[in-house]
Design an enzyme around this catalytic site. Structure first.
Site, short mmCIF file in Angstrom:
data_model
loop_
_atom_site.label_atom_id
_atom_site.label_comp_id
_atom_site.label_asym_id
_atom_site.label_seq_id
_atom_site.Cartn_x
_atom_site.Cartn_y
_atom_site.Cartn_z
N LYS A 191 0.84 -1.21 0.00
CA LYS A 191 0.00 0.00 0.00
C LYS A 191 0.87 1.25 0.00
O LYS A 191 0.61 2.21 -0.74
CB LYS A 191 -0.92 0.00 1.23
CG LYS A 191 -2.02 -1.06 1.15
CD LYS A 191 -2.78 -1.22 2.47
CE LYS A 191 -3.77 -2.38 2.37
NZ LYS A 191 -4.48 -2.66 3.62
N GLN A 204 -4.16 -1.41 9.82
CA GLN A 204 -4.18 -2.73 9.20
C GLN A 204 -4.76 -3.76 10.17
O GLN A 204 -4.36 -3.83 11.33
CB GLN A 204 -2.75 -3.12 8.77
CG GLN A 204 -2.67 -4.43 8.02
CD GLN A 204 -3.36 -4.41 6.65
OE1 GLN A 204 -3.46 -3.36 6.01
NE2 GLN A 204 -3.85 -5.55 6.21
N ASP A 238 -10.91 3.23 4.52
CA ASP A 238 -11.21 1.80 4.47
C ASP A 238 -12.73 1.55 4.46
O ASP A 238 -13.17 0.45 4.15
CB ASP A 238 -10.63 1.10 5.71
CG ASP A 238 -9.39 0.29 5.41
OD1 ASP A 238 -9.24 -0.18 4.26
OD2 ASP A 238 -8.56 0.13 6.33
N1 GUN Z 1 -6.93 -6.54 6.43
C1 GUN Z 1 -7.35 -7.25 5.36
N2 GUN Z 1 -7.90 -6.44 4.44
C2 GUN Z 1 -7.82 -5.19 4.93
C3 GUN Z 1 -8.22 -3.91 4.43
O1 GUN Z 1 -8.79 -3.76 3.35
N3 GUN Z 1 -7.96 -2.85 5.27
C4 GUN Z 1 -7.36 -3.00 6.47
N4 GUN Z 1 -7.18 -1.90 7.20
N5 GUN Z 1 -6.99 -4.16 6.96
C5 GUN Z 1 -7.22 -5.24 6.19
#
Ligand code: GUN
Length: 297
Positions: free
Chosen positions: A54, A98, A121
């Site tokens: 990311k 995350q 998110d």
């Molecule tokens: N863990 C798995 N997928 C995601 C996501 O799209 N965002 C976040 N913050 N954590 C995750």
């Protein structure tokens, strides 16, 4: 192989290029560089690799990431204090924590602490509620990416029977809701299957659109798929493989070989949904920055 492979990498590259141009235009107009605060707690290898991907994508799109790495022993209060700092920082437009968080931390409370205007998110109760009501909000990145992949594949959702396997708060439940919405990429008849669904195959075989979001490698096999269906594989499972350079391979929730013999279209793993999740995160971040700058495109 019968199925056409839906190229998520190519679609993500197109999306990221559009986001890059949008970020550059915002910087030109207002001097603002879109920025995302990225918090990773602990050292789960999969989470670390997602977060790195990311951050790299943000840099490539001309955006800034504020990288916050915290040890697994971080307390709830320390984590909430970091979020409060990012909430208060006008130069940061989005916040991503995350998931999953290490044991002992209350993820629900952590998500709730994020300013909904920075919740790129789409995980906060405010944004989830808005999504359910069909109001303008940040859509969660993986479900949103799946909708874009269906559009790219030329698979209409209107009137289709979509079967979503997996009821997570991040993927299955929001995606089932989005597919059922009265909207151009909705209007599907949706079945949401999960661990307590008897005779899963009886449902999946009726799917024009089958989304596998279970989190277990190879659980969807060709005999469970309707001929010609569009299959979207959300699973990213690390399967040990001593011959692979890293000692593991990524496998989807679908047994690709057998499903691709029956499906009309299918996303690969890797190179399907994963890149689109990141692209949608970048898109939400640039939107958050545009709104904060009072300069929506
Ligand atoms: N863990 C798995 N997928 C995601 C996501 O799209 N965002 C976040 N913050 N954590 C995750």
């Amino acid at each position: 192989m019968r199925a056409e492979v839906i190229d998520g990498k190519a679609l993500a590259a197109e999306t990221r290029e559009r986001v890059r141009a949008r970020a550059a235009a915002l910087r030109e107009r207002t001097g603002v560089t879109p920025a995302l605060g990225v918090i990773l707690v602990g050292d789960d290898p999969a989470s670390r690799s997602y977060v790195t991907a990311k951050e790299r994508a943000l840099a490539e799109a001309g955006m800034r990431s504020v990288d916050i790495r915290l040890p697994a022993e971080t307390t709830q209060a320390e984590l909430l204090a970091r979020i409060a700092q990012l909430n208060a920082d006008d130069s940061v437009h989005g916040i991503l924590v995350q998931l999953p968080l290490p044991r002992g931390l209350d993820a629900e409370a952590v998500i709730r602490a994020i300013d909904p205007r920075k919740d790129v998110d789409g995980f906060t109760p405010i944004n989830v509620g808005k999504m359910l009501l069909g109001q303008d909000c940040f859509l969660p990145c993986t479900p949103h990416g799946v909708l874009r992949l269906l559009e790219k594949a030329g698979t209409p959702t209107r009137g289709a029977h979509a079967v979503v396997v997996g009821r997570s708060a991040i993927v299955g439940r929001p995606l089932a809701n989005l597919l059922a919405r009265k909207a151009p990429n909705g209007d599907a008849t949706v079945t949401l299957c999960h661990a307590a669904t008897p005779d899963l195959a009886a449902h999946t075989r009726r799917a024009d659109i089958l989304v596998a979001a279970v989190g277990r490698a190879g659980v969807i096999t060709g005999d469970m798929v309707k001929p010609g269906a569009t299959v979207i594989d959300v699973g990213v499972n690390r399967v040990a493989d001593p011959e692979a350079p890293k000692g593991y391979r990524l496998r989807g929730d679908c047994d690709f070989a057998s499903v691709a013999e029956v499906a009309g279209k299918i996303t690969p793993v890797p190179g399907g949904v994963g890149p689109m999740t990141i692209a949608m995160l970048l898109e939400n971040t640039v939107i958050a920055a545009e709104r904060a700058a009072g300069a929506p495109a």
